[in-house]
Design an enzyme around this catalytic site. Sequence first.
Site, mmCIF file in Angstrom:
data_model
loop_
_atom_site.group_PDB
_atom_site.id
_atom_site.type_symbol
_atom_site.label_atom_id
_atom_site.label_comp_id
_atom_site.label_asym_id
_atom_site.label_seq_id
_atom_site.Cartn_x
_atom_site.Cartn_y
_atom_site.Cartn_z
ATOM 1 N N CYS A 278 0.845 -1.206 0.000
ATOM 2 C CA CYS A 278 0.000 0.000 0.000
ATOM 3 C C CYS A 278 0.877 1.251 0.000
ATOM 4 C CB CYS A 278 -0.915 -0.074 1.221
ATOM 5 S SG CYS A 278 -1.565 1.488 1.808
ATOM 6 N N CYS B 136 0.284 3.852 2.686
ATOM 7 C CA CYS B 136 0.758 3.349 3.986
ATOM 8 C C CYS B 136 2.253 3.602 4.134
ATOM 9 C CB CYS B 136 0.513 1.840 4.118
ATOM 10 S SG CYS B 136 -1.215 1.374 4.045
#
Length: 149
Positions: free
Chosen positions: A72, A75
Site C-alpha cells: 500500500c 501506507c
Amino acid sequence: MNAAATPLHTVCPHCGTTNRLTAGSLGSAPDCGRCHRPLFTGAPVALDEAGFRKTIQKSDLPVLVDFWAPWCGPCRAMAPQYEAAARELEPTVRLVKLDTESAPALAAQHNIRSIPTLALFVGGREVARQAGAMGAADIVRWTRAHLPH
Ligand SMILES: [Zn+2]
C-alpha cells in the site's frame, strides 16, 4: 494513592513481557524487568497477531494501531509521519503497527476496510478510528482529541 503511583501495565516491545509501571515512572525511560531493554523506544512497534492481542488486552496505556500493508503506497508514505508521531506521543500512548497482509483474520475481525487505518484502543476497547493517511501533526492532534481525560 496519588495519581503518580497508579499502577500501569505495558507490554515490552522486545520480549512481550507485561511490565507493571507507575504513572510517575513513565517519564524516566523505564526498562523491561525481564530483558532490560527500553520499554519505549520512540518508534512504532511492529506486532504479529499474538503480540497485537496481548498488547491491546494487557496495556493500561492507550494503544494506537496503524493497520497497513507493504503493497500500500499511502501506507508506506505515512510510515515516517507515524514514526514522528510516536516520538511525540510516547510514553503517554503506545504506537504499534499491524501488517494486515500477514494477519488477515485479525484485520477482518476488526473490520478494516481500507488501509491505512488508524485505531485507538483504550482499556482493550476501540474508542476511535480514522481511515486514510495523515501527517504527523494530524496524527498527534487526532490521538490526543480521543484520549480519556
Ligand atoms: Zn522485555
